[in-house]
Design an enzyme around this catalytic site. Structure first.
Site, PDB file in Angstrom:
ATOM      1  N   CYS A 123     -25.018  22.442  -5.379  1.00  0.00           N
ATOM      2  CA  CYS A 123     -25.553  21.218  -5.978  1.00  0.00           C
ATOM      3  C   CYS A 123     -26.144  21.558  -7.350  1.00  0.00           C
ATOM      4  O   CYS A 123     -25.429  22.054  -8.214  1.00  0.00           O
ATOM      5  CB  CYS A 123     -26.569  20.602  -5.017  1.00  0.00           C
ATOM      6  SG  CYS A 123     -27.373  19.085  -5.539  1.00  0.00           S
ATOM      7  N   ASP A 171     -16.988  13.257  -2.853  1.00  0.00           N
ATOM      8  CA  ASP A 171     -18.255  13.418  -3.563  1.00  0.00           C
ATOM      9  C   ASP A 171     -18.369  12.344  -4.641  1.00  0.00           C
ATOM     10  O   ASP A 171     -17.637  12.356  -5.625  1.00  0.00           O
ATOM     11  CB  ASP A 171     -18.319  14.810  -4.193  1.00  0.00           C
ATOM     12  CG  ASP A 171     -19.691  15.167  -4.728  1.00  0.00           C
ATOM     13  OD1 ASP A 171     -20.461  14.238  -5.044  1.00  0.00           O
ATOM     14  OD2 ASP A 171     -19.992  16.371  -4.826  1.00  0.00           O
ATOM     15  N   HIS A 203     -20.416  15.291  -0.950  1.00  0.00           N
ATOM     16  CA  HIS A 203     -21.336  16.208  -1.615  1.00  0.00           C
ATOM     17  C   HIS A 203     -22.155  16.965  -0.569  1.00  0.00           C
ATOM     18  O   HIS A 203     -22.447  16.454   0.499  1.00  0.00           O
ATOM     19  CB  HIS A 203     -22.277  15.410  -2.523  1.00  0.00           C
ATOM     20  CG  HIS A 203     -23.115  16.250  -3.436  1.00  0.00           C
ATOM     21  ND1 HIS A 203     -22.601  16.850  -4.564  1.00  0.00           N
ATOM     22  CD2 HIS A 203     -24.428  16.594  -3.380  1.00  0.00           C
ATOM     23  CE1 HIS A 203     -23.571  17.515  -5.179  1.00  0.00           C
ATOM     24  NE2 HIS A 203     -24.689  17.374  -4.479  1.00  0.00           N
TER      25      HIS A 203
END
Length: 234
Positions: A123, A171, A203
């Site tokens: 991330c 995502d 994600h």
């Protein structure tokens, strides 16, 4: 406020950093064998959490000397709004300086057998993987961003690491078009090998503490990453 302001109990090492404080903290694990290639694990926007520590532990079991720098100085959260604020409040240059200090710290440790380090990030940390590799040149031999990208202003001309990226087809925060455009820019500016893998996942699909976890994609990406690190840091 649910985020913790005090020193993170997971911190077990301190290392030099070119930031104003002059130092940074992190969580280090050495494999049972006593030595191995060095890998930096860069946190998500939640901070240096138990999940990130578990990744460091897993790399140590795989034979790596693994270090997760604590970019938030001890603060963690499980609230998305607070995580977004912590990430916004983190000066990118400060984080890169702390990460650069982590590279030096690992390369100078006697347990580290590799002449370069690997950088793996998730991330927010995925974006910092590429920023770090671009700034550290030949000291980073392998860069593995998981569902994260740096800003479009990032200059990749100094990047020398081979790049392996893991991104989810579902995502919504990191669209694949942006991922592919970044890979193209890396190739054009740095002339290095970029391998992208796309997964039927959203994600943060590696984080087994979050609802987006997808076991099959997570384990496949882990296997690919471990093999890549072993090959590039040998």
């Amino acid at each position: 406020m649910s985020h913790e302001q005090n020193a993170n109990a997971l911190q077990n090492v301190t290392f030099d950093s070119a930031t104003e404080s002059g130092h940074a903290h992190g969580y280090l694990r050495v494999p049972e064998s006593g030595s191995g290639p060095g890998v930096i694990v860069i946190q998500e926007w939640w901070g240096l959490t138990d999940h990130i520590a578990a990744i460091v532990d897993r790399y140590a079991r795989e034979g790596f000397v693994a270090l997760a720098p604590d970019l938030y100085g001890g603060r963690t959260t499980h609230d998305s709004a607070e995580a977004a604020q912590l990430m916004t409040d983190l000066p990118a240059e400060q984080a890169v300086q702390d990460l650069a200090g982590a590279v030096t710290y690992l390369l100078e440790r006697p347990e580290v057998t590799s002449s370069t380090v690997g950088a793996v990030g998730f991330c927010m940390g995925g974006g910092f993987v590429l920023r770090l590799a671009a700034r550290q040149g030949e000291r980073v031999g392998a860069a593995v961003p998981w569902y994260g990208l740096p800003g479009e202003e990032t200059d990749f001309s100094g990047l020398r690491a081979a790049v392996l990226g893991h991104y989810g087809e579902e995502d919504t925060s990191v669209p694949l078009e942006a991922v592919r455009a970044t890979a193209q820019r890396i190739g054009e500016q740095a002339g290095v090998e970029v391998t992208l893998h796309e997964y039927p996942a959203p994600h943060a699909f590696y984080n087994d503490e979050r609802p987006n976890y997808r076991r099959e994609s997570a384990e496949l990406a882990w296997e690919r990453t471990t093999s890549f690190l072993r090959e590039r840091l040998a």
